[in-house]
Design a protein around this motif. Structure first.
Motif, PDB file in Angstrom:
ATOM      1  N   ALA A 108       0.819  -1.221   0.000  1.00 54.27           N
ATOM      2  CA  ALA A 108       0.000   0.000   0.000  1.00 54.27           C
ATOM      3  C   ALA A 108       0.853   1.270   0.000  1.00 54.27           C
ATOM      4  O   ALA A 108       0.472   2.276  -0.593  1.00 54.27           O
ATOM      5  CB  ALA A 108      -0.941  -0.021   1.209  1.00 54.27           C
ATOM      6  N   SER A 109       2.014   1.226   0.671  1.00 51.12           N
ATOM      7  CA  SER A 109       2.826   2.435   0.814  1.00 51.12           C
ATOM      8  C   SER A 109       3.926   2.525  -0.250  1.00 51.12           C
ATOM      9  O   SER A 109       4.797   3.384  -0.157  1.00 51.12           O
ATOM     10  CB  SER A 109       3.460   2.477   2.207  1.00 51.12           C
ATOM     11  N   ILE A 110       3.882   1.655  -1.258  1.00 50.34           N
ATOM     12  CA  ILE A 110       4.997   1.571  -2.194  1.00 50.34           C
ATOM     13  C   ILE A 110       5.204   2.883  -2.973  1.00 50.34           C
ATOM     14  O   ILE A 110       6.338   3.225  -3.326  1.00 50.34           O
ATOM     15  CB  ILE A 110       4.833   0.356  -3.154  1.00 50.34           C
ATOM     16  N   SER A 111       4.140   3.658  -3.201  1.00 52.07           N
ATOM     17  CA  SER A 111       4.285   4.887  -3.995  1.00 52.07           C
ATOM     18  C   SER A 111       4.939   6.018  -3.207  1.00 52.07           C
ATOM     19  O   SER A 111       5.385   6.997  -3.794  1.00 52.07           O
ATOM     20  CB  SER A 111       2.923   5.327  -4.536  1.00 52.07           C
ATOM     21  N   TRP A 112       4.987   5.921  -1.876  1.00 53.12           N
ATOM     22  CA  TRP A 112       5.606   7.001  -1.102  1.00 53.12           C
ATOM     23  C   TRP A 112       6.644   6.498  -0.082  1.00 53.12           C
ATOM     24  O   TRP A 112       7.214   7.300   0.656  1.00 53.12           O
ATOM     25  CB  TRP A 112       4.551   7.853  -0.401  1.00 53.12           C
ATOM     26  N   GLY A 113       6.898   5.210  -0.043  1.00 52.25           N
ATOM     27  CA  GLY A 113       7.818   4.650   0.958  1.00 52.25           C
ATOM     28  C   GLY A 113       9.294   4.856   0.650  1.00 52.25           C
ATOM     29  O   GLY A 113      10.155   4.460   1.436  1.00 52.25           O
TER      30      GLY A 113
END
Lengths: 146, 129
Positions: A108-113
């Motif tokens: 879920a957080s791959i775009s901002w992690g």
């Protein structure tokens, strides 16, 4: 095709829920696991809040023969607490505590992690790839020892 | 929302919403016969939060440590551990406990326990995170 659309919707709702509830916030997760430090209990309510509608759904499922899309509903899970369950869960927990990401929030957080998030996800996928061999080897060794 | 997503996936698609199982079944090909459903779930899980985050009023932070070896070790542990145990926070925790599964409840106790120990050891004793 409908099955893929409803799966996309479920995944999206799950991801939105993880984002809103703080499950993608690694420091909040570590604060929840930090029972001997500055413990933040709020995520226990997130988990409790997720379990409630899910319990209702299992109740409905028990009275239905099939899912809405026609296939069989999942059968009753086994009750055996075996070596795989215990060792696997202990390993998973250690990794979760170390970085603060479990599989759902990692995606879920791959775009901002950032880079760290990407490295974590790649390592997690690599772990999933070798897991069947790991499990077989662990159980072979345990059998040999006993 | 997490619980509603799990309830929807169970009643409509007839599947247990376990993130590690959905992803892992694609990685080791054990769930290849349902690849499209799995891929669609993962796409929703990655894309919808990406779209929501910029318009969400509360800042959403995901701080991953700068310690590269720690990230790799943690990722491997999570990947191997969830597949060996056959479930993670969503599968064993949310979907398992809600059906009073002994396996789900036991798994949750074990991963919370070792997660707690990991934070104590790595944060308070070794101070690497």
């Amino acid at each position: 095709m409908i099955r893929a659309l409803t799966a996309f919707f479920a995944g999206g709702l799950f991801g939105a829920g993880l984002l809103v509830s703080g499950m993608t916030d690694t420091q909040k997760v570590q604060g929840w696991l930090d029972i001997f430090g500055d413990w933040d209990p709020t995520l226990a309510f997130v988990m409790g809040g997720a379990i409630l509608p899910m319990a209702v759904a299992w109740n409905i499922a028990a009275r239905r023969a099939r899912a809405v899309l026609g296939n069989d509903l999942p059968e009753k899970s086994g009750s055996e607490v075996d070596r795989n369950l215990v060792v696997g869960s202990l390993m998973f927990g250690a990794g979760w505590g170390l970085v603060g990401l479990c599989p759902g929030p990692a995606v879920a957080s791959i775009s901002w992690g950032g880079t760290g998030g990407v490295v974590f996800l790649v390592a997690m996928l690599a772990g999933m790839l070798v897991a069947p061999a790991f499990r077989a080897r662990m159980n072979r060794m345990a059998t040999a020892l006993s | 929302m997490i619980g509603s997503a799990g309830a929807f996936y169970l009643l409509v698609n007839g599947r247990v919403m376990g993130a590690s199982g959905i992803i892992g079944g694609l990685v080791d090909r054990s769930g290849w016969s349902t690849w499209l459903e799995r891929a669609a779930f993962i796409a929703g899980l990655a894309l919808i939060p990406a779209l929501i985050r910029p318009i969400y009023t509360v800042p959403v932070l995901t701080y991953v440590t700068d310690n590269l070896p720690a990230i790799i070790v943690a990722g491997l542990l999570v990947g191997i551990g969830t597949r060996v145990a056959n479930g993670c926070t969503s599968g064993h925790g949310v979907c398992g406990i809600s059906r009073f599964s002994l396996r789900g409840m036991s798994a949750t106790i074990f991963y919370l326990l070792s997660g707690g120990i990991a934070v104590v050891v790595f944060r308070h004793f070794l101070t690497v995170i």
